[in-house]
Every structure is written in C-alpha cells, then in structure tokens.
Design a protein around this motif. Structure first.
Motif, PDB file in Angstrom:
ATOM      1  N   UNK A   1       0.773  -1.164   0.000  1.00 48.57           N
ATOM      2  CA  UNK A   1      -0.026   0.076   0.085  1.00 48.57           C
ATOM      3  C   UNK A   1       0.801   1.285  -0.021  1.00 48.57           C
ATOM      4  N   UNK A   2       0.575   2.213  -0.747  1.00 45.06           N
ATOM      5  CA  UNK A   2       1.102   3.558  -0.783  1.00 45.06           C
ATOM      6  C   UNK A   2       0.327   4.612  -0.920  1.00 45.06           C
ATOM      7  N   UNK A   3       0.703   5.758  -0.302  1.00 51.98           N
ATOM      8  CA  UNK A   3      -0.128   7.028  -0.167  1.00 51.98           C
ATOM      9  C   UNK A   3       0.563   7.937  -1.160  1.00 51.98           C
ATOM     10  N   UNK A   4      -0.094   7.864  -2.248  1.00 55.63           N
ATOM     11  CA  UNK A   4       0.368   8.607  -3.465  1.00 55.63           C
ATOM     12  C   UNK A   4      -0.463  10.109  -3.438  1.00 55.63           C
ATOM     13  N   UNK A   5       0.338  11.103  -4.368  1.00 56.23           N
ATOM     14  CA  UNK A   5      -0.409  12.256  -4.540  1.00 56.23           C
ATOM     15  C   UNK A   5      -1.741  12.055  -5.311  1.00 56.23           C
ATOM     16  N   UNK A   6      -1.744  11.007  -5.950  1.00 58.36           N
ATOM     17  CA  UNK A   6      -3.043  10.830  -6.775  1.00 58.36           C
ATOM     18  C   UNK A   6      -3.976  10.135  -5.835  1.00 58.36           C
ATOM     19  N   UNK A   7      -3.561   9.281  -4.957  1.00 59.22           N
ATOM     20  CA  UNK A   7      -4.427   8.949  -4.010  1.00 59.22           C
ATOM     21  C   UNK A   7      -5.004  10.018  -3.081  1.00 59.22           C
ATOM     22  N   UNK A   8      -4.347  11.194  -2.927  1.00 59.59           N
ATOM     23  CA  UNK A   8      -4.629  12.165  -1.896  1.00 59.59           C
ATOM     24  C   UNK A   8      -5.825  12.982  -2.800  1.00 59.59           C
ATOM     25  N   UNK A   9      -5.398  13.014  -4.159  1.00 61.99           N
ATOM     26  CA  UNK A   9      -6.333  13.914  -4.778  1.00 61.99           C
ATOM     27  C   UNK A   9      -7.801  13.208  -4.937  1.00 61.99           C
ATOM     28  N   UNK A  10      -7.749  11.734  -4.936  1.00 60.30           N
ATOM     29  CA  UNK A  10      -9.068  11.147  -5.074  1.00 60.30           C
ATOM     30  C   UNK A  10      -9.760  11.296  -3.830  1.00 60.30           C
ATOM     31  N   UNK A  11      -8.987  11.153  -2.727  1.00 60.01           N
ATOM     32  CA  UNK A  11      -9.746  11.511  -1.335  1.00 60.01           C
ATOM     33  C   UNK A  11     -10.248  12.790  -1.110  1.00 60.01           C
ATOM     34  N   UNK A  12      -9.692  13.786  -1.826  1.00 57.38           N
ATOM     35  CA  UNK A  12     -10.012  15.274  -1.724  1.00 57.38           C
ATOM     36  C   UNK A  12     -11.168  15.293  -2.676  1.00 57.38           C
ATOM     37  N   UNK A  13     -11.484  14.791  -3.445  1.00 51.27           N
ATOM     38  CA  UNK A  13     -12.778  14.715  -4.385  1.00 51.27           C
ATOM     39  C   UNK A  13     -13.506  13.797  -4.090  1.00 51.27           C
ATOM     40  N   UNK A  14     -13.607  13.099  -2.978  1.00 49.81           N
ATOM     41  CA  UNK A  14     -14.552  12.375  -2.625  1.00 49.81           C
ATOM     42  C   UNK A  14     -15.891  12.539  -2.950  1.00 49.81           C
ATOM     43  N   UNK A  15     -16.473  13.714  -2.486  1.00 52.17           N
ATOM     44  CA  UNK A  15     -17.736  14.130  -2.653  1.00 52.17           C
ATOM     45  C   UNK A  15     -18.169  14.368  -3.898  1.00 52.17           C
ATOM     46  N   UNK A  16     -17.334  14.543  -4.859  1.00 47.24           N
ATOM     47  CA  UNK A  16     -17.775  14.741  -6.230  1.00 47.24           C
ATOM     48  C   UNK A  16     -18.125  13.320  -6.966  1.00 47.24           C
ATOM     49  N   UNK A  17     -17.654  12.352  -6.327  1.00 48.68           N
ATOM     50  CA  UNK A  17     -17.648  10.885  -7.136  1.00 48.68           C
ATOM     51  C   UNK A  17     -18.933  10.560  -7.381  1.00 48.68           C
ATOM     52  N   UNK A  18     -19.407   9.958  -8.525  1.00 45.73           N
ATOM     53  CA  UNK A  18     -20.850   9.301  -8.798  1.00 45.73           C
ATOM     54  C   UNK A  18     -20.530   7.761  -8.613  1.00 45.73           C
ATOM     55  N   UNK A  19     -19.193   7.523  -8.803  1.00 49.06           N
ATOM     56  CA  UNK A  19     -18.895   6.000  -8.569  1.00 49.06           C
ATOM     57  C   UNK A  19     -17.509   5.834  -8.210  1.00 49.06           C
ATOM     58  N   UNK A  20     -17.105   4.822  -7.699  1.00 46.23           N
ATOM     59  CA  UNK A  20     -16.018   4.175  -7.256  1.00 46.23           C
ATOM     60  C   UNK A  20     -15.757   2.775  -7.649  1.00 46.23           C
ATOM     61  N   UNK A  21     -14.466   2.549  -8.204  1.00 44.46           N
ATOM     62  CA  UNK A  21     -14.467   1.116  -8.663  1.00 44.46           C
ATOM     63  C   UNK A  21     -13.348   0.460  -7.835  1.00 44.46           C
ATOM     64  N   UNK A  22     -13.440  -0.478  -7.196  1.00 46.46           N
ATOM     65  CA  UNK A  22     -12.356  -1.349  -6.471  1.00 46.46           C
ATOM     66  C   UNK A  22     -12.151  -2.602  -7.179  1.00 46.46           C
ATOM     67  N   UNK A  23     -10.909  -2.788  -7.730  1.00 43.95           N
ATOM     68  CA  UNK A  23     -10.743  -3.696  -8.349  1.00 43.95           C
ATOM     69  C   UNK A  23     -10.029  -4.961  -7.685  1.00 43.95           C
ATOM     70  N   UNK A  24      -9.538  -4.621  -6.499  1.00 43.75           N
ATOM     71  CA  UNK A  24      -8.852  -5.402  -5.570  1.00 43.75           C
ATOM     72  C   UNK A  24      -8.959  -5.223  -4.111  1.00 43.75           C
TER      73      UNK A  24
END
Length: 256
Positions: free
Chosen positions: A39-62
């Motif tokens: 597991x890694x805490x990347x800038x892209x992951x931080x960005x996704x978390x920051x935009x959580x309330x904008x999401x219509x869908x989230x996909x977990x592949x694993x």
C-alpha cells in the motif's frame, strides 16, 4: 492416489486462503510468491480522497485497494456516498465487510466484464474514481472515458518484484526435480515475474508443459502464459476457489 503438490505464486498476504483450499481438497501447498503488494499513499490517492464528494462511482478492483484506503484514510470508506462497482467476489465481500453496498459486480470478473456492464446501463457523464496499482492495464479507464465519463485514477498500492527471490528459485529447482504437480497463477505479473527470475526461460516453459498442470485464474493471465507457449486451463468463474476446484478435478482425471 498420492497428494498433488501445488505451487502458489500469488502475493503472500493473499495466499493463505489458496493454501487452505489446496489442503482441504487433499493436496499439499508450496508457497513461492512471484509478486508482492505494498500500500502507498501517493499524490494521486490524496487527490482522489480530496474529491470524494464529487464521485458518482468508485471502482475497487482488488482487496488491496480497500486495505490501502483504510490504512491511510480510515474515514474515507465509512463516509462514501457514491455508487460502488467491484471486480470479483473477494473484493465485494471485503467492501461489504467495511459497511459498503456493492451496486455493480460483473459476472465476468475482468475489466472488460465491468466495462460491458457500464455500457449496458449507459453510464455516461459521471465522475468515476479508480484507486488501484499503477501497473494495472489501461483498458478500464480508457473505455470508461470513451463512454463520456471523467475518470480519477489513483495509485493505492504498488505491485513489486518478489521480495523473496530465493523462494522462487527453490520452486524452480523443485520443478526441475519433478517435485511439483501443478502451479497456479492469479495475475499477469505472477507469470511475468516468475519467468524474469528464471535463468533459462525456454527450459522452464518446457518443464511446465511436460510435467505440470498449469492453472490460471482467467483469460487475462492466460494471455501471458500463451506468450511463453505454455498450455493452461482456467475456470469458467474467475475465482481462486473455482481455479482450485478445476485443478483438482483435472489432476484426478489425469492420474486415475
């Protein structure tokens, strides 16, 4: 009839259930991970978390995606308000264990299977988050964008070369000594890394074809085995339990 010795190449943190299934079905498991996950805490992951309330869908592949989010952002999953799509039973069960409702899981546990479901439902103009490993195939985000969606990709974990190369070398030695009856592969990288460690790839491929039953989890992993000219089988449903059931059924038919 003797007990088949089955090599498990999947990451160590995911291998326990596979080993248990082998033992339950009357075999002996040899664990030699050809892939490790971190597991890694990347800038892209931080960005996704920051935009959580904008999401219509989230996909977990694993499942590792869920593990990573819980590790770095424990409040993320409990406060998700968007729809959830998953690939695979194990990922779906872990999501539900974390209090989520799975809105979409394709019958075909592949990116292509999920894309078909999004097409059928004419899902377009949505913001879709996909936390996953950076080494994952690009087909899922590309096809979702072609449908007119905005995709937020986030690297949630790294797929690493095996940390214990000695275990894989020992497995190759056992294969050369004809001590292994079957081998399983659960992702393209488990195959690629296995052959990267091997000094003589053609010899190893020949040994697999001549002496082992090679079983993979589905068609995506099968394509990599084809690259090395290896004969394989895979189950109709792309899960570890189904893969093991097929392995033992086939092995017993061939060794009656």
């Amino acid at each position: 009839m003797s007990k088949p010795v089955v090599a498990i190449t999947r990451p160590k943190d995911r291998a326990k259930k596979a080993c248990e299934i082998v033992e339950k079905l009357g075999g002996s498991a040899i664990l030699a991970p050809t892939l490790d996950l971190e597991p890694v805490n990347t800038e892209s992951l931080k960005n996704l978390v920051a935009r959580k309330d904008e999401l219509d869908w989230i996909i977990f592949t694993s499942p590792t995606t869920i593990v990573s989010l819980n590790k770095f952002y424990p409040d993320f999953i409990p406060t998700l308000k968007c729809k959830l799509a998953v690939i695979g039973n194990k990922t779906g069960k872990l999501a539900e264990k974390n209090g989520l409702t799975v809105d979409l899981m394709p019958e075909d546990f592949t990116a292509e299977g999920l894309i078909e479901e999004f097409k059928k439902r004419e899902i377009t103009g949505k913001i879709i988050g996909i936390p996953r490993t950076a080494s994952a195939r690009p087909v899922l985000p590309q096809e979702l964008e072609k449908l007119g969606n905005e995709v937020i990709l986030a690297e949630a974990y790294k797929s690493l070369f095996p940390m214990d190369e000695n275990a894989v070398q020992e497995l190759i030695q056992k294969i050369e000594n004809k001590e292994i009856d079957a081998i399983t592969f659960t992702s393209p990288l488990t195959v690629e890394n296995f052959f990267q460690i091997a000094e003589n790839k053609e010899k190893l491929a020949q040994l697999l074809n001549d002496n082992l039953l090679v079983v993979c989890i589905g068609p995506i992993t099968a394509k990599v085995l084809e690259k090395y000219n290896i004969a394989y089988i895979y189950p109709d449903t792309y899960t570890v339990p189904d893969m093991m059931e097929l392995l033992f059924k086939t092995w017993r038919e061939e060794n009656e």
